[in-house]
Design a protein around this motif. Sequence first.
Motif, short mmCIF file in Angstrom:
data_model
loop_
_atom_site.label_atom_id
_atom_site.label_comp_id
_atom_site.label_asym_id
_atom_site.label_seq_id
_atom_site.Cartn_x
_atom_site.Cartn_y
_atom_site.Cartn_z
N LEU A 1 2.72 20.37 19.93
CA LEU A 1 3.29 20.56 18.52
C LEU A 1 3.36 19.11 18.02
N ARG B 1 1.25 16.68 18.14
CA ARG B 1 -0.07 16.51 17.65
C ARG B 1 -0.53 17.49 16.27
N ARG C 1 1.72 18.32 14.54
CA ARG C 1 2.44 18.00 13.17
C ARG C 1 1.59 16.57 12.50
N GLY D 1 -1.64 16.29 12.93
CA GLY D 1 -2.89 16.40 12.64
C GLY D 1 -2.92 17.43 11.53
N HIS E 1 -2.73 17.93 8.59
CA HIS E 1 -3.22 17.65 7.10
C HIS E 1 -4.87 18.03 7.30
N THR E 2 -5.05 17.76 8.36
CA THR E 2 -6.66 18.08 8.71
C THR E 2 -7.09 19.37 8.78
N GLN F 1 -8.29 22.94 8.51
CA GLN F 1 -9.02 23.72 7.51
C GLN F 1 -8.54 25.09 7.83
N TRP G 1 -8.25 26.28 16.52
CA TRP G 1 -7.79 24.87 16.56
C TRP G 1 -6.63 24.72 17.51
N ARG H 1 -7.83 24.38 20.91
CA ARG H 1 -8.52 23.05 21.14
C ARG H 1 -7.48 21.95 21.46
N ILE H 2 -6.71 21.91 20.76
CA ILE H 2 -5.49 20.70 20.73
C ILE H 2 -4.83 20.84 22.15
N ASN I 1 -7.50 20.16 25.10
CA ASN I 1 -7.65 18.72 25.10
C ASN I 1 -6.44 18.00 25.58
N THR I 2 -5.17 18.24 25.24
CA THR I 2 -4.03 17.55 25.56
C THR I 2 -3.95 17.90 27.06
N PHE J 1 -10.93 34.97 23.98
CA PHE J 1 -12.06 34.02 22.79
C PHE J 1 -13.63 34.51 23.30
N GLU K 1 -16.77 30.69 20.58
CA GLU K 1 -15.41 30.19 20.34
C GLU K 1 -15.18 29.04 21.24
#
Lengths: 231, 198
Positions: free
Chosen positions: B73, B75, B77, B79, B81-82, B84, B91, B94-95, B98-99, B165, B169
Amino acid sequence: MTSPGESVTEEPWEAEVGQLLGGLPAVEPPDGFIDRVVDRRPLNAGRTLAALGLLTLGLALASTIGDAVRPAEVVPEIEDLVARHDLAATVGLSSGLAGTEDRAELDGGPFDLPVGFESEGEVTVEDVRQAVYARDDEAVSVFVQDGRVDWSALPADRLGRLGDLRAWVDEERAISVIEVDGSIVTVIGLGPDELDEAMRATATDEGRSLGQRATDLAEAVVSNLGYAPAG
Amino acid sequence: MSGEADVAVTAPPGSRLRRRVGRAKRGGADGVGRPTVPSWEQVARSHDRFLYSLAYRLCGNHQDAQDLVQEVLLRVRRGLHTYQPGNLEGWLSRITTNTFLDQVRKQKRRPTVALPDEPDRVLAGSPGVDAEMASRDLPDHLQALLLDLPPDYRVAVVLKDVLSFSYEEIADIVGAPIGTVRSRIHRGRGRLREALSA
Protein backbone atom coordinates in the motif's frame (compact mmCIF):
# COMPACT_ATOMS: atom_id res chain seq x y z
CA MET A 1 -10.16 -18.23 -17.67
CA THR A 2 -8.33 -18.38 -20.95
CA SER A 3 -7.44 -15.28 -22.87
CA PRO A 4 -7.96 -15.05 -26.59
CA GLY A 5 -5.05 -16.57 -28.39
CA GLU A 6 -4.09 -18.82 -25.52
CA SER A 7 -4.02 -22.46 -26.37
CA VAL A 8 -3.52 -24.33 -23.15
CA THR A 9 -3.51 -28.04 -22.77
CA GLU A 10 -3.47 -29.28 -19.24
CA GLU A 11 -3.40 -32.76 -17.86
CA PRO A 12 -6.47 -33.81 -15.90
CA TRP A 13 -4.43 -33.92 -12.70
CA GLU A 14 -3.45 -30.31 -13.24
CA ALA A 15 -7.09 -29.34 -13.40
CA GLU A 16 -7.70 -31.24 -10.20
CA VAL A 17 -4.88 -29.48 -8.38
CA GLY A 18 -6.04 -26.17 -9.77
CA GLN A 19 -9.55 -26.86 -8.61
CA LEU A 20 -8.34 -27.66 -5.12
CA LEU A 21 -6.44 -24.40 -4.96
CA GLY A 22 -9.40 -22.54 -6.40
CA GLY A 23 -11.38 -23.70 -3.43
CA LEU A 24 -9.11 -21.96 -0.96
CA PRO A 25 -11.19 -19.35 0.82
CA ALA A 26 -10.52 -15.64 0.81
CA VAL A 27 -8.56 -14.48 3.83
CA GLU A 28 -9.97 -11.55 5.72
CA PRO A 29 -7.53 -9.00 7.10
CA PRO A 30 -7.68 -8.68 10.88
CA ASP A 31 -10.29 -6.31 12.22
CA GLY A 32 -9.15 -2.72 11.93
CA PHE A 33 -5.99 -3.57 10.01
CA ILE A 34 -6.74 -1.46 6.95
CA ASP A 35 -8.00 1.37 9.15
CA ARG A 36 -4.68 1.38 10.97
CA VAL A 37 -2.74 1.37 7.72
CA VAL A 38 -4.83 4.14 6.23
CA ASP A 39 -4.78 6.25 9.36
CA ARG A 40 -1.07 5.76 9.86
CA ARG A 41 -0.08 6.64 6.32
CA PRO A 42 2.81 9.02 6.14
CA LEU A 43 0.79 11.15 3.80
CA ASN A 44 0.16 14.01 6.15
CA ALA A 45 3.80 14.96 6.29
CA GLY A 46 4.01 14.65 2.54
CA ARG A 47 0.94 16.78 2.06
CA THR A 48 2.28 19.38 4.43
CA LEU A 49 5.60 19.41 2.65
CA ALA A 50 3.90 19.58 -0.73
CA ALA A 51 1.62 22.37 0.41
CA LEU A 52 4.55 24.24 1.86
CA GLY A 53 6.46 23.58 -1.30
CA LEU A 54 3.67 24.84 -3.51
CA LEU A 55 3.23 27.93 -1.38
CA THR A 56 6.91 28.65 -1.41
CA LEU A 57 7.14 27.90 -5.08
CA GLY A 58 4.31 30.33 -5.70
CA LEU A 59 6.04 33.00 -3.66
CA ALA A 60 9.30 32.31 -5.39
CA LEU A 61 7.72 32.52 -8.80
CA ALA A 62 5.94 35.72 -7.85
CA SER A 63 9.15 37.24 -6.61
CA THR A 64 10.97 36.45 -9.81
CA ILE A 65 8.46 37.97 -12.20
CA GLY A 66 10.39 40.24 -14.44
CA ASP A 67 13.62 38.45 -13.72
CA ALA A 68 13.64 36.50 -16.95
CA VAL A 69 17.32 35.69 -17.06
CA ARG A 70 17.39 33.71 -13.85
CA PRO A 71 15.94 30.20 -13.73
CA ALA A 72 12.93 29.96 -11.49
CA GLU A 73 13.34 28.65 -8.00
CA VAL A 74 11.82 25.23 -7.69
CA VAL A 75 11.13 22.94 -4.80
CA PRO A 76 12.02 19.39 -5.83
CA GLU A 77 8.98 17.23 -5.16
CA ILE A 78 10.96 14.82 -3.05
CA GLU A 79 8.11 12.47 -2.28
CA ASP A 80 7.09 12.28 -5.92
CA LEU A 81 10.66 11.54 -6.91
CA VAL A 82 10.89 8.88 -4.24
CA ALA A 83 7.67 7.37 -5.58
CA ARG A 84 9.06 7.32 -9.09
CA HIS A 85 12.26 5.77 -7.84
CA ASP A 86 10.41 3.12 -5.85
CA LEU A 87 8.21 2.29 -8.78
CA ALA A 88 11.14 1.98 -11.14
CA ALA A 89 12.94 -0.18 -8.60
CA THR A 90 9.87 -2.32 -8.05
CA VAL A 91 8.33 -2.83 -11.43
CA GLY A 92 10.89 -1.34 -13.78
CA LEU A 93 10.85 1.48 -16.25
CA SER A 94 9.24 -0.57 -19.00
CA SER A 95 6.30 -1.61 -16.92
CA GLY A 96 3.92 0.29 -19.14
CA LEU A 97 2.31 1.79 -16.08
CA ALA A 98 2.94 5.37 -17.03
CA GLY A 99 1.85 6.65 -20.37
CA THR A 100 4.18 9.58 -20.22
CA GLU A 101 7.28 7.48 -20.16
CA ASP A 102 9.70 8.06 -22.97
CA ARG A 103 12.17 5.28 -22.59
CA ALA A 104 15.60 5.57 -24.09
CA GLU A 105 18.82 3.83 -23.32
CA LEU A 106 21.67 5.93 -22.09
CA ASP A 107 25.12 5.67 -23.48
CA GLY A 108 27.06 5.04 -20.36
CA GLY A 109 26.12 6.71 -17.13
CA PRO A 110 26.07 10.26 -15.91
CA PHE A 111 28.87 9.34 -13.59
CA ASP A 112 30.77 6.29 -12.49
CA LEU A 113 28.55 4.47 -10.06
CA PRO A 114 29.99 1.85 -7.76
CA VAL A 115 30.99 -1.35 -9.47
CA GLY A 116 28.15 -3.39 -10.87
CA PHE A 117 25.57 -0.72 -11.54
CA GLU A 118 24.20 -0.76 -15.06
CA SER A 119 21.93 1.66 -16.86
CA GLU A 120 18.30 0.62 -16.93
CA GLY A 121 17.18 3.52 -19.06
CA GLU A 122 15.70 6.95 -18.81
CA VAL A 123 12.23 8.40 -18.58
CA THR A 124 10.86 11.92 -18.55
CA VAL A 125 7.74 12.72 -16.62
CA GLU A 126 6.50 16.28 -16.27
CA ASP A 127 9.84 17.75 -17.36
CA VAL A 128 11.81 15.84 -14.77
CA ARG A 129 14.23 13.37 -16.29
CA GLN A 130 15.01 10.17 -14.45
CA ALA A 131 17.93 7.91 -15.23
CA VAL A 132 17.89 4.57 -13.45
CA TYR A 133 20.78 2.29 -12.64
CA ALA A 134 20.54 -1.15 -11.10
CA ARG A 135 22.81 -3.64 -9.38
CA ASP A 136 21.12 -6.88 -8.32
CA ASP A 137 18.07 -5.61 -6.50
CA GLU A 138 19.53 -2.20 -5.72
CA ALA A 139 18.50 0.77 -7.80
CA VAL A 140 19.73 4.33 -8.10
CA SER A 141 17.75 7.12 -9.72
CA VAL A 142 19.27 10.39 -10.88
CA PHE A 143 16.67 13.09 -11.51
CA VAL A 144 17.43 16.29 -13.37
CA GLN A 145 15.10 19.23 -13.81
CA ASP A 146 15.47 22.87 -14.81
CA GLY A 147 15.62 25.51 -12.16
CA ARG A 148 17.30 26.57 -8.99
CA VAL A 149 16.59 24.89 -5.71
CA ASP A 150 14.41 26.84 -3.36
CA TRP A 151 16.39 25.78 -0.34
CA SER A 152 14.17 27.69 2.03
CA ALA A 153 11.28 25.36 1.24
CA LEU A 154 13.17 22.21 2.13
CA PRO A 155 13.34 20.97 5.72
CA ALA A 156 16.16 22.97 7.25
CA ASP A 157 17.49 20.18 9.44
CA ARG A 158 18.77 18.34 6.41
CA LEU A 159 20.42 21.27 4.70
CA GLY A 160 24.16 21.06 4.50
CA ARG A 161 27.00 20.87 2.08
CA LEU A 162 28.33 18.27 -0.28
CA GLY A 163 31.90 19.37 -0.61
CA ASP A 164 31.70 22.96 -1.74
CA LEU A 165 28.16 22.59 -2.94
CA ARG A 166 25.08 23.42 -1.01
CA ALA A 167 23.05 20.28 -0.59
CA TRP A 168 19.97 18.80 1.00
CA VAL A 169 20.73 15.29 2.21
CA ASP A 170 18.41 12.72 3.75
CA GLU A 171 20.91 10.09 4.79
CA GLU A 172 18.30 7.68 6.09
CA ARG A 173 16.53 7.47 2.77
CA ALA A 174 19.67 8.02 0.68
CA ILE A 175 18.43 11.18 -1.01
CA SER A 176 20.70 14.03 -2.08
CA VAL A 177 19.72 17.26 -3.81
CA ILE A 178 22.29 19.54 -5.38
CA GLU A 179 22.15 22.34 -7.92
CA VAL A 180 24.45 23.18 -10.75
CA ASP A 181 24.25 25.55 -13.66
CA GLY A 182 20.53 26.10 -13.55
CA SER A 183 19.61 22.47 -13.09
CA ILE A 184 18.55 20.57 -10.01
CA VAL A 185 20.01 17.12 -9.53
CA THR A 186 18.39 14.70 -7.11
CA VAL A 187 20.06 11.37 -6.48
CA ILE A 188 18.07 8.62 -4.75
CA GLY A 189 19.41 5.26 -3.73
CA LEU A 190 23.01 6.08 -3.01
CA GLY A 191 24.12 6.54 0.55
CA PRO A 192 26.64 9.24 1.40
CA ASP A 193 29.56 6.83 1.25
CA GLU A 194 28.60 5.42 -2.11
CA LEU A 195 27.84 8.87 -3.45
CA ASP A 196 31.27 9.96 -2.33
CA GLU A 197 32.69 6.87 -4.00
CA ALA A 198 30.86 7.77 -7.19
CA MET A 199 32.25 11.27 -7.09
CA ARG A 200 35.75 10.02 -6.49
CA ALA A 201 35.43 7.68 -9.43
CA THR A 202 34.21 10.54 -11.58
CA ALA A 203 37.12 12.76 -10.68
CA THR A 204 39.90 12.83 -13.21
CA ASP A 205 42.33 14.37 -10.82
CA GLU A 206 42.56 12.79 -7.39
CA GLY A 207 43.95 15.97 -6.00
CA ARG A 208 40.78 17.89 -6.62
CA SER A 209 38.54 18.85 -3.79
CA LEU A 210 35.34 17.14 -2.88
CA GLY A 211 33.47 20.20 -4.02
CA GLN A 212 35.19 20.15 -7.38
CA ARG A 213 34.38 16.48 -7.74
CA ALA A 214 30.79 17.17 -6.80
CA THR A 215 30.67 19.88 -9.42
CA ASP A 216 32.12 17.45 -11.96
CA LEU A 217 29.49 14.95 -10.96
CA ALA A 218 26.64 17.37 -11.33
CA GLU A 219 27.95 18.74 -14.60
CA ALA A 220 28.40 15.22 -15.90
CA VAL A 221 24.85 14.38 -14.91
CA VAL A 222 23.49 17.46 -16.58
CA SER A 223 25.59 16.95 -19.67
CA ASN A 224 24.76 13.28 -20.08
CA LEU A 225 21.09 13.89 -19.66
CA GLY A 226 21.13 16.54 -22.32
CA TYR A 227 20.79 19.65 -20.24
CA ALA A 228 22.88 22.50 -21.46
CA PRO A 229 24.20 24.66 -18.66
CA ALA A 230 22.29 27.88 -18.38
CA GLY A 231 24.01 30.87 -19.88
CA MET B 1 -11.57 -28.43 -24.52
CA SER B 2 -8.59 -27.54 -22.48
CA GLY B 3 -8.10 -28.40 -18.89
CA GLU B 4 -8.07 -24.73 -18.20
CA ALA B 5 -11.63 -24.40 -19.35
CA ASP B 6 -12.56 -27.46 -17.35
CA VAL B 7 -11.26 -25.85 -14.21
CA ALA B 8 -13.30 -22.73 -14.78
CA VAL B 9 -16.43 -24.72 -15.41
CA THR B 10 -16.13 -27.23 -12.64
CA ALA B 11 -14.96 -24.94 -9.88
CA PRO B 12 -17.54 -24.44 -7.17
CA PRO B 13 -19.65 -21.36 -7.82
CA GLY B 14 -18.09 -18.34 -6.24
CA SER B 15 -14.97 -20.20 -5.22
CA ARG B 16 -12.67 -17.95 -7.15
CA LEU B 17 -11.34 -15.20 -5.00
CA ARG B 18 -11.25 -12.62 -7.70
CA ARG B 19 -14.87 -13.15 -8.55
CA ARG B 20 -15.82 -12.61 -4.96
CA VAL B 21 -13.75 -9.61 -4.09
CA GLY B 22 -12.60 -7.92 -7.22
CA ARG B 23 -14.92 -7.21 -10.06
CA ALA B 24 -17.53 -5.18 -8.26
CA LYS B 25 -14.99 -2.97 -6.59
CA ARG B 26 -13.00 -1.62 -9.46
CA GLY B 27 -12.56 2.09 -10.05
CA GLY B 28 -15.55 4.02 -11.28
CA ALA B 29 -16.06 6.09 -14.36
CA ASP B 30 -16.50 9.74 -15.04
CA GLY B 31 -19.55 11.31 -16.62
CA VAL B 32 -18.62 10.23 -20.14
CA GLY B 33 -17.75 6.69 -19.23
CA ARG B 34 -14.00 7.04 -19.00
CA PRO B 35 -12.52 5.01 -16.18
CA THR B 36 -11.28 7.06 -13.30
CA VAL B 37 -8.33 6.51 -11.01
CA PRO B 38 -9.46 5.76 -7.47
CA SER B 39 -7.82 7.47 -4.56
CA TRP B 40 -5.23 5.61 -2.52
CA GLU B 41 -7.63 5.21 0.34
CA GLN B 42 -10.31 3.89 -2.00
CA VAL B 43 -7.87 1.31 -3.31
CA ALA B 44 -6.83 0.33 0.19
CA ARG B 45 -10.38 -0.08 1.42
CA SER B 46 -11.97 -1.62 -1.65
CA HIS B 47 -9.19 -4.12 -2.30
CA ASP B 48 -8.19 -4.93 1.25
CA ARG B 49 -9.53 -8.47 1.03
CA PHE B 50 -7.99 -9.05 -2.38
CA LEU B 51 -4.58 -7.78 -1.29
CA TYR B 52 -4.66 -9.54 2.04
CA SER B 53 -5.70 -12.86 0.55
CA LEU B 54 -2.96 -12.68 -2.06
CA ALA B 55 -0.40 -11.70 0.58
CA TYR B 56 -1.49 -14.46 2.93
CA ARG B 57 -1.36 -17.11 0.23
CA LEU B 58 2.16 -16.01 -0.65
CA CYS B 59 3.46 -15.59 2.91
CA GLY B 60 1.49 -18.24 4.78
CA ASN B 61 1.09 -16.33 8.02
CA HIS B 62 -0.70 -13.23 9.17
CA GLN B 63 2.28 -11.27 10.44
CA ASP B 64 4.17 -11.45 7.16
CA ALA B 65 0.95 -10.89 5.22
CA GLN B 66 0.29 -7.69 7.16
CA ASP B 67 3.83 -6.49 6.61
CA LEU B 68 3.55 -7.23 2.92
CA VAL B 69 0.22 -5.46 2.51
CA GLN B 70 1.53 -2.41 4.33
CA GLU B 71 4.56 -2.23 2.08
CA VAL B 72 2.39 -2.77 -0.99
CA LEU B 73 0.00 0.00 0.00
CA LEU B 74 2.94 2.31 0.58
CA ARG B 75 4.17 1.61 -2.92
CA VAL B 76 0.64 1.98 -4.26
CA ARG B 77 0.37 5.37 -2.62
CA ARG B 78 3.62 6.50 -4.09
CA GLY B 79 2.91 5.12 -7.53
CA LEU B 80 -0.82 5.64 -7.95
CA HIS B 81 -0.27 8.67 -10.14
CA THR B 82 1.29 6.36 -12.71
CA TYR B 83 -1.60 3.94 -12.75
CA GLN B 84 -3.64 3.97 -15.93
CA PRO B 85 -7.26 2.97 -15.36
CA GLY B 86 -7.82 -0.58 -16.47
CA ASN B 87 -6.80 -3.75 -14.75
CA LEU B 88 -6.38 -2.51 -11.20
CA GLU B 89 -6.16 -6.00 -9.76
CA GLY B 90 -3.43 -6.86 -12.22
CA TRP B 91 -1.54 -3.71 -11.26
CA LEU B 92 -1.95 -4.44 -7.56
CA SER B 93 -0.90 -8.03 -8.09
CA ARG B 94 2.20 -6.92 -9.93
CA ILE B 95 3.23 -4.66 -7.08
CA THR B 96 2.39 -7.31 -4.51
CA THR B 97 4.29 -10.14 -6.17
CA ASN B 98 7.28 -7.93 -6.92
CA THR B 99 7.36 -6.71 -3.34
CA PHE B 100 7.03 -10.28 -2.09
CA LEU B 101 9.87 -11.51 -4.31
CA ASP B 102 12.00 -8.54 -3.25
CA GLN B 103 11.49 -9.53 0.37
CA VAL B 104 12.32 -13.15 -0.39
CA ARG B 105 15.57 -12.10 -2.02
CA LYS B 106 16.47 -9.91 0.93
CA GLN B 107 15.68 -12.71 3.36
CA LYS B 108 18.01 -14.99 1.45
CA ARG B 109 20.81 -12.57 2.19
CA ARG B 110 19.72 -12.34 5.82
CA PRO B 111 18.27 -15.76 6.51
CA THR B 112 15.38 -15.79 8.90
CA VAL B 113 12.79 -18.40 9.63
CA ALA B 114 9.26 -17.25 8.84
CA LEU B 115 6.93 -19.47 10.79
CA PRO B 116 3.31 -19.93 9.90
CA ASP B 117 0.68 -19.05 12.44
CA GLU B 118 0.40 -22.69 13.36
CA PRO B 119 3.95 -23.92 12.92
CA ASP B 120 3.20 -27.54 13.63
CA ARG B 121 1.15 -27.69 10.48
CA VAL B 122 4.21 -27.03 8.37
CA LEU B 123 7.10 -28.22 10.43
CA ALA B 124 5.75 -31.70 10.76
CA GLY B 125 7.53 -33.59 8.05
CA SER B 126 6.39 -37.13 8.28
CA PRO B 127 3.98 -38.39 5.61
CA GLY B 128 1.72 -39.76 8.28
CA VAL B 129 1.16 -36.38 9.85
CA ASP B 130 0.67 -34.76 6.44
CA ALA B 131 -1.90 -37.34 5.51
CA GLU B 132 -3.69 -36.76 8.77
CA MET B 133 -3.73 -33.03 8.17
CA ALA B 134 -4.95 -33.51 4.63
CA SER B 135 -7.93 -35.39 5.83
CA ARG B 136 -8.52 -33.05 8.74
CA ASP B 137 -8.06 -29.60 7.26
CA LEU B 138 -7.38 -29.43 3.56
CA PRO B 139 -7.16 -25.63 3.17
CA ASP B 140 -4.48 -25.36 5.86
CA HIS B 141 -2.69 -28.33 4.41
CA LEU B 142 -2.74 -26.82 0.93
CA GLN B 143 -1.49 -23.52 2.32
CA ALA B 144 1.38 -25.32 4.00
CA LEU B 145 2.25 -27.09 0.77
CA LEU B 146 2.19 -23.79 -1.11
CA LEU B 147 4.90 -22.54 1.22
CA ASP B 148 7.12 -25.42 0.14
CA LEU B 149 7.05 -24.24 -3.46
CA PRO B 150 9.87 -22.04 -4.72
CA PRO B 151 8.69 -18.41 -4.58
CA ASP B 152 8.46 -18.03 -8.36
CA TYR B 153 6.32 -21.16 -8.64
CA ARG B 154 4.21 -20.10 -5.68
CA VAL B 155 3.49 -16.70 -7.22
CA ALA B 156 2.50 -18.24 -10.54
CA VAL B 157 0.30 -20.93 -9.01
CA VAL B 158 -1.45 -18.54 -6.64
CA LEU B 159 -2.13 -16.04 -9.41
CA LYS B 160 -3.46 -18.79 -11.67
CA ASP B 161 -5.37 -21.12 -9.43
CA VAL B 162 -6.33 -19.00 -6.44
CA LEU B 163 -6.92 -15.68 -8.20
CA SER B 164 -7.87 -17.04 -11.64
CA PHE B 165 -5.67 -14.74 -13.67
CA SER B 166 -5.08 -15.91 -17.23
CA TYR B 167 -1.64 -17.01 -18.39
CA GLU B 168 -1.38 -13.81 -20.39
CA GLU B 169 -2.22 -11.67 -17.39
CA ILE B 170 0.25 -13.53 -15.21
CA ALA B 171 2.97 -13.11 -17.80
CA ASP B 172 2.30 -9.37 -17.69
CA ILE B 173 2.20 -9.29 -13.91
CA VAL B 174 5.44 -11.17 -13.32
CA GLY B 175 7.21 -9.87 -16.41
CA ALA B 176 8.01 -13.28 -17.81
CA PRO B 177 7.17 -15.00 -21.10
CA ILE B 178 3.95 -17.00 -21.17
CA GLY B 179 5.94 -20.18 -21.72
CA THR B 180 7.87 -19.56 -18.54
CA VAL B 181 4.65 -18.89 -16.66
CA ARG B 182 3.10 -22.11 -17.95
CA SER B 183 6.18 -24.03 -16.96
CA ARG B 184 6.18 -22.61 -13.43
CA ILE B 185 2.50 -23.39 -13.00
CA HIS B 186 2.88 -26.89 -14.40
CA ARG B 187 5.84 -27.67 -12.16
CA GLY B 188 4.27 -26.04 -9.17
CA ARG B 189 1.11 -28.05 -9.58
CA GLY B 190 3.20 -31.15 -10.09
CA ARG B 191 4.98 -30.65 -6.80
CA LEU B 192 1.69 -30.04 -5.05
CA ARG B 193 0.27 -33.19 -6.58
CA GLU B 194 3.25 -35.21 -5.39
CA ALA B 195 2.97 -33.76 -1.91
CA LEU B 196 -0.75 -34.38 -1.77
CA SER B 197 -0.35 -37.99 -2.77
CA ALA B 198 2.57 -38.65 -0.45
